[in-house]
Design an enzyme around this catalytic site. Structure first.
Site, PDB file in Angstrom:
ATOM      1  N   ARG A 162      69.650 -26.708  41.366  1.00  0.00           N
ATOM      2  CA  ARG A 162      68.945 -25.448  41.592  1.00  0.00           C
ATOM      3  C   ARG A 162      69.469 -24.746  42.835  1.00  0.00           C
ATOM      4  O   ARG A 162      69.802 -23.566  42.813  1.00  0.00           O
ATOM      5  CB  ARG A 162      67.443 -25.717  41.714  1.00  0.00           C
ATOM      6  CG  ARG A 162      66.659 -25.710  40.417  1.00  0.00           C
ATOM      7  CD  ARG A 162      67.205 -26.677  39.360  1.00  0.00           C
ATOM      8  NE  ARG A 162      66.338 -26.724  38.194  1.00  0.00           N
ATOM      9  CZ  ARG A 162      65.350 -27.612  38.052  1.00  0.00           C
ATOM     10  NH1 ARG A 162      65.125 -28.536  38.979  1.00  0.00           N
ATOM     11  NH2 ARG A 162      64.601 -27.595  36.965  1.00  0.00           N
ATOM     12  N   ASP A 201      71.698 -28.097  35.486  1.00  0.00           N
ATOM     13  CA  ASP A 201      70.437 -27.523  35.008  1.00  0.00           C
ATOM     14  C   ASP A 201      70.708 -26.102  34.534  1.00  0.00           C
ATOM     15  O   ASP A 201      71.853 -25.648  34.525  1.00  0.00           O
ATOM     16  CB  ASP A 201      69.359 -27.550  36.102  1.00  0.00           C
ATOM     17  CG  ASP A 201      67.971 -27.799  35.511  1.00  0.00           C
ATOM     18  OD1 ASP A 201      67.491 -26.932  34.752  1.00  0.00           O
ATOM     19  OD2 ASP A 201      67.384 -28.851  35.799  1.00  0.00           O
ATOM     20  N   HIS A 205      67.388 -27.748  29.645  1.00  0.00           N
ATOM     21  CA  HIS A 205      67.929 -27.526  30.990  1.00  0.00           C
ATOM     22  C   HIS A 205      69.457 -27.380  30.945  1.00  0.00           C
ATOM     23  O   HIS A 205      70.169 -27.923  31.804  1.00  0.00           O
ATOM     24  CB  HIS A 205      67.532 -28.672  31.931  1.00  0.00           C
ATOM     25  CG  HIS A 205      66.069 -28.702  32.269  1.00  0.00           C
ATOM     26  ND1 HIS A 205      65.482 -27.768  33.099  1.00  0.00           N
ATOM     27  CD2 HIS A 205      65.075 -29.539  31.877  1.00  0.00           C
ATOM     28  CE1 HIS A 205      64.181 -28.048  33.212  1.00  0.00           C
ATOM     29  NE2 HIS A 205      63.915 -29.109  32.472  1.00  0.00           N
ATOM     30  N   ASP A 254      64.068 -34.111  29.317  1.00  0.00           N
ATOM     31  CA  ASP A 254      62.747 -33.593  29.658  1.00  0.00           C
ATOM     32  C   ASP A 254      62.634 -32.099  29.346  1.00  0.00           C
ATOM     33  O   ASP A 254      63.632 -31.391  29.306  1.00  0.00           O
ATOM     34  CB  ASP A 254      62.447 -33.827  31.142  1.00  0.00           C
ATOM     35  CG  ASP A 254      63.467 -33.147  32.049  1.00  0.00           C
ATOM     36  OD1 ASP A 254      64.674 -33.333  31.815  1.00  0.00           O
ATOM     37  OD2 ASP A 254      63.062 -32.418  32.976  1.00  0.00           O
ATOM     38  N   GLU A 255      61.410 -31.663  29.154  1.00  0.00           N
ATOM     39  CA  GLU A 255      61.057 -30.242  29.065  1.00  0.00           C
ATOM     40  C   GLU A 255      61.977 -29.477  28.107  1.00  0.00           C
ATOM     41  O   GLU A 255      62.425 -28.374  28.401  1.00  0.00           O
ATOM     42  CB  GLU A 255      61.091 -29.606  30.464  1.00  0.00           C
ATOM     43  CG  GLU A 255      60.069 -30.203  31.408  1.00  0.00           C
ATOM     44  CD  GLU A 255      60.101 -29.583  32.797  1.00  0.00           C
ATOM     45  OE1 GLU A 255      59.024 -29.469  33.411  1.00  0.00           O
ATOM     46  OE2 GLU A 255      61.199 -29.220  33.273  1.00  0.00           O
ATOM     47  N   TRP A 261      57.348 -39.459  34.877  1.00  0.00           N
ATOM     48  CA  TRP A 261      56.979 -38.475  35.889  1.00  0.00           C
ATOM     49  C   TRP A 261      55.644 -37.787  35.607  1.00  0.00           C
ATOM     50  O   TRP A 261      55.054 -37.205  36.504  1.00  0.00           O
ATOM     51  CB  TRP A 261      58.084 -37.431  36.034  1.00  0.00           C
ATOM     52  CG  TRP A 261      58.221 -36.444  34.900  1.00  0.00           C
ATOM     53  CD1 TRP A 261      58.841 -36.644  33.715  1.00  0.00           C
ATOM     54  CD2 TRP A 261      57.738 -35.098  34.864  1.00  0.00           C
ATOM     55  NE1 TRP A 261      58.781 -35.524  32.933  1.00  0.00           N
ATOM     56  CE2 TRP A 261      58.111 -34.552  33.624  1.00  0.00           C
ATOM     57  CE3 TRP A 261      57.030 -34.296  35.773  1.00  0.00           C
ATOM     58  CZ2 TRP A 261      57.797 -33.243  33.239  1.00  0.00           C
ATOM     59  CZ3 TRP A 261      56.716 -32.997  35.393  1.00  0.00           C
ATOM     60  CH2 TRP A 261      57.095 -32.479  34.155  1.00  0.00           C
ATOM     61  N   TYR A 274      56.516 -36.231  44.345  1.00  0.00           N
ATOM     62  CA  TYR A 274      57.360 -35.036  44.255  1.00  0.00           C
ATOM     63  C   TYR A 274      57.233 -34.279  45.568  1.00  0.00           C
ATOM     64  O   TYR A 274      56.213 -33.655  45.852  1.00  0.00           O
ATOM     65  CB  TYR A 274      56.936 -34.160  43.077  1.00  0.00           C
ATOM     66  CG  TYR A 274      57.637 -34.493  41.777  1.00  0.00           C
ATOM     67  CD1 TYR A 274      58.152 -35.771  41.546  1.00  0.00           C
ATOM     68  CD2 TYR A 274      57.802 -33.538  40.777  1.00  0.00           C
ATOM     69  CE1 TYR A 274      58.791 -36.080  40.366  1.00  0.00           C
ATOM     70  CE2 TYR A 274      58.446 -33.842  39.583  1.00  0.00           C
ATOM     71  CZ  TYR A 274      58.936 -35.114  39.377  1.00  0.00           C
ATOM     72  OH  TYR A 274      59.580 -35.423  38.203  1.00  0.00           O
ATOM     73  N   PHE A 275      58.298 -34.296  46.346  1.00  0.00           N
ATOM     74  CA  PHE A 275      58.228 -33.773  47.699  1.00  0.00           C
ATOM     75  C   PHE A 275      58.565 -32.288  47.796  1.00  0.00           C
ATOM     76  O   PHE A 275      58.690 -31.759  48.900  1.00  0.00           O
ATOM     77  CB  PHE A 275      59.108 -34.599  48.635  1.00  0.00           C
ATOM     78  CG  PHE A 275      58.637 -36.021  48.801  1.00  0.00           C
ATOM     79  CD1 PHE A 275      57.384 -36.418  48.357  1.00  0.00           C
ATOM     80  CD2 PHE A 275      59.445 -36.973  49.404  1.00  0.00           C
ATOM     81  CE1 PHE A 275      56.945 -37.720  48.502  1.00  0.00           C
ATOM     82  CE2 PHE A 275      59.018 -38.284  49.561  1.00  0.00           C
ATOM     83  CZ  PHE A 275      57.772 -38.651  49.106  1.00  0.00           C
ATOM     84  N   ASP A 276      58.711 -31.612  46.659  1.00  0.00           N
ATOM     85  CA  ASP A 276      58.714 -30.152  46.702  1.00  0.00           C
ATOM     86  C   ASP A 276      57.294 -29.619  46.745  1.00  0.00           C
ATOM     87  O   ASP A 276      57.080 -28.426  46.974  1.00  0.00           O
ATOM     88  CB  ASP A 276      59.480 -29.556  45.519  1.00  0.00           C
ATOM     89  CG  ASP A 276      58.979 -30.046  44.171  1.00  0.00           C
ATOM     90  OD1 ASP A 276      58.514 -31.201  44.087  1.00  0.00           O
ATOM     91  OD2 ASP A 276      59.048 -29.276  43.188  1.00  0.00           O
ATOM     92  N   TRP A 325      63.020 -31.756  44.402  1.00  0.00           N
ATOM     93  CA  TRP A 325      63.447 -30.701  43.495  1.00  0.00           C
ATOM     94  C   TRP A 325      63.607 -29.416  44.293  1.00  0.00           C
ATOM     95  O   TRP A 325      62.758 -29.064  45.110  1.00  0.00           O
ATOM     96  CB  TRP A 325      62.441 -30.535  42.366  1.00  0.00           C
ATOM     97  CG  TRP A 325      62.276 -31.803  41.582  1.00  0.00           C
ATOM     98  CD1 TRP A 325      61.252 -32.688  41.663  1.00  0.00           C
ATOM     99  CD2 TRP A 325      63.203 -32.338  40.636  1.00  0.00           C
ATOM    100  NE1 TRP A 325      61.470 -33.746  40.820  1.00  0.00           N
ATOM    101  CE2 TRP A 325      62.662 -33.552  40.172  1.00  0.00           C
ATOM    102  CE3 TRP A 325      64.432 -31.909  40.128  1.00  0.00           C
ATOM    103  CZ2 TRP A 325      63.306 -34.342  39.218  1.00  0.00           C
ATOM    104  CZ3 TRP A 325      65.074 -32.694  39.182  1.00  0.00           C
ATOM    105  CH2 TRP A 325      64.512 -33.888  38.732  1.00  0.00           C
ATOM    106  N   GLU A 344      64.128 -25.971  43.554  1.00  0.00           N
ATOM    107  CA  GLU A 344      63.917 -24.563  43.216  1.00  0.00           C
ATOM    108  C   GLU A 344      63.507 -23.756  44.445  1.00  0.00           C
ATOM    109  O   GLU A 344      63.973 -22.631  44.646  1.00  0.00           O
ATOM    110  CB  GLU A 344      62.829 -24.425  42.131  1.00  0.00           C
ATOM    111  CG  GLU A 344      63.228 -24.933  40.769  1.00  0.00           C
ATOM    112  CD  GLU A 344      62.717 -26.341  40.515  1.00  0.00           C
ATOM    113  OE1 GLU A 344      62.462 -26.690  39.360  1.00  0.00           O
ATOM    114  OE2 GLU A 344      62.594 -27.116  41.503  1.00  0.00           O
TER     115      GLU A 344
END
Length: 534
Positions: free
Chosen positions: A139, A168, A237, A299-300, A366, A391-393, A442, A444
């Site tokens: 990202r 991604d 992704h 994923d996703e 996750w 998740y540290f974002d 992550w 973003e």
């Protein structure tokens, strides 16, 4: 004051004096660890530590009765002995030895005199074999030197897996010589969204790692006993790859590298030519990454385009599948077979459970604990990484002063309370299927190295303790040791988040703040680290 907390820490009588006459000796299998330790200590004592006898000796050795990552560290007046079950264990013992030094020693600047280490006995080994961190360079790209710096910070905390998220919708970050447009086109986007739903910034962004860059990163990590696990996402992704090679997608219209966040609708088609394309990609990836594990994402993946695609619907009928969920599982199995034939293991996010799990796959769970529990009970290995715990974002406080107040609040205390073993698996035979855990950075909304520091630390220190130390938690004791640990981070330039909240320039990522604010912060760092003998 070691972080993560050792299994046994015993203070003894006496002290060891470390100076320029100290030597570091080791048997040949430990030559690389010895070289690394000399490189860390020599600048501090103001002279090159010798490999032969000196006034005091740090001896590195191996013991057959210890597991590979376990170590025994003894500091006495007549010398220091670090023994491990393997080179990794000795390396972790050397990291603990460094933490016995004053914080200023981490600056690698000469103290102008000897250093005094307390006499101690430490016996230690990790709770889990997989102690990882996901670094999302897709990202927002992170230059090679910053990745190497982050590897050193991981090693300081005895983490041993760097899950490198390389591709991604918003960028493709690894050179593939057979398909040069993946980086010529896919590594660059014309602008980025600010915040999760904010306006566009109008600034081009991009970058990628050459294959030589990757080799350097992997080798640098290996010398610190860290395995780099690559992630090449599919079938979702993948917009950056489709932008570079439109024949991989489901549409007749060309796409650009995505500039916004969230879950995109553009996914790979399921033609044999697309499968062959990505197998060719993985042929080169496997040459660069010796890791036994390779992540393919999974994923996703939205199925809208497959539902609308005559080719995808025909594929489902030809294969005798029930629906698009089973089509994704079929695709993942193809890559599971491909990797297994080459002696590797596929890692996928817990969505790969939907429609049936590939036989040899490892599940990175996750979305809470459900995926981990069902996969482990079905006989599959599991890595736990629930977003609400690691998740540290996600923001660190409730106040709007957080640089980007995204996600649920995930405090230091929340991270420290995390247990890699889901509650439903405790005392269950399937508990043994949990390889360990990994935290996620992550990117973003993390667009600079300084912002990465702020989001990662000190939460990474708390996470490291959950995967290394025994399961019993003592928050007060951790806080006491963290008080000693934070000056170490400051000494190596980590701009972590203070417990009281962000400092004035930390409320806006990438903005240096007023000179007087930074001067005040530097004065605090200097006060912490000024007396190198304390």
């Amino acid at each position: 004051m070691i972080v993560p907390k050792p299994v046994r820490y015993e203070i003894r009588q006496g002290r060891f004096v470390l100076d320029r006459d100290t030597s570091v000796t080791a048997s040949p299998p430990l030559g690389e660890v010895a070289s690394w330790l000399r490189g860390e200590l020599s600048p501090v004592v103001g002279g090159e530590l010798l490999p032969g006898p000196g006034s005091g000796t740090i001896t590195l050795g191996l013991r057959d009765d210890l597991p590979p990552e376990a170590y025994r560290l003894s500091v006495a007046g007549d010398g220091v002995v670090i023994e491990g079950g393997g080179p990794a264990g000795v390396f972790y013992g050397a990291q603990s030895l460094r933490q016995l030094l004053p914080p200023a020693a981490f600056r690698k600047a000469s103290a102008g005199g000897p250093l005094v280490l307390p006499a101690v006995l430490i016996e230690d080994e990790p709770r889990f074999g997989w102690r990882g961190c996901i670094l999302d360079v897709a990202r927002h790209f992170m230059v090679k030197q910053d990745v190497l710096r982050f590897i050193d910070l991981m090693a300081l905390h005895k983490l041993n897996v760097l899950h490198l998220h390389l591709t991604d919708d918003q960028g493709w970050r690894v050179e593939i010589k057979r398909y040069p447009r993946l980086t010529e086109v896919g590594a660059w986007r014309k602008e980025s969204q600010t915040g999760w739903n904010g306006p566009m910034d109008g600034r081009p962004h991009g970058g990628y790692y050459t294959q030589d860059d990757i080799r350097e990163i992997v080798a640098y990590a290996a010398r610190r006993h860290i395995t780099v696990v690559p992630e090449i996402d599919l079938p979702g992704h993948t917009q950056a790859a489709i932008a570079a090679y439109p024949e991989l997608g489901n549409l007749d219209t060309p796409l650009e590298v995505r500039t916004t966040w969230g879950v995109g609708v553009n996914v790979l088609n399921v033609e044999e030519s697309t499968i062959a394309f990505f197998q060719n990609v993985f042929d080169e990836v496997l040459e660069l990454f010796p890791s036994p594990y390779v992540c393919v994402g999974g994923d996703e993946c939205r199925k809208d385009q497959w539902r609308d695609s005559p080719a995808a619907r025909r594929r489902i009928r030809e294969l005798g599948l029930r629906d698009e969920e089973e089509l994704q599982s079929w695709l993942i199995r193809r890559f599971d077979d491909y990797l297994a034939e080459r002696g590797r293991r596929l890692v996928g996010w817990d969505e790969i459970l939907e429609g049936g799990l590939a036989p040899g796959a490892v599940v990175a769970s996750w979305r809470g604990d459900l995926g981990a529990v069902s996969a482990a009970r079905a006989g599959h290995d599991v890595i736990t990484c629930p977003n609400t715990s690691v998740y540290f974002d996600y923001r660190q406080g409730t106040g709007e002063e957080e640089p980007v107040p995204f996600g649920t609040v995930l405090t230091l205390e929340d991270v420290y309370a995390f247990d890699p073993i889901p509650g439903e698996l405790r005392d269950d035979p399937a508990e043994a299927r949990v390889l360990g855990s990994q935290c996620g950075l992550w990117s973003e909304l993390i667009d600079s190295n300084r912002h990465m520091d702020y989001m990662a630390f000190p939460r990474v220190a708390a996470f490291a303790e959950t995967v290394w130390s025994p399961p019993a938690r003592d928050l007060a004791d951790f806080r006491l040791r963290l008080t000693a640990h934070l000056p170490r981070l400051a000494a190596v330039g980590v701009e972590y988040r203070p417990e009281s909240g962000p400092l004035p320039w930390q409320t806006r990522p990438g903005v240096p703040g007023r000179p007087e604010d930074r001067a005040r912060w530097q004065a605090k760092i200097d006060a912490w680290t000024s007396n190198i003998r304390s």
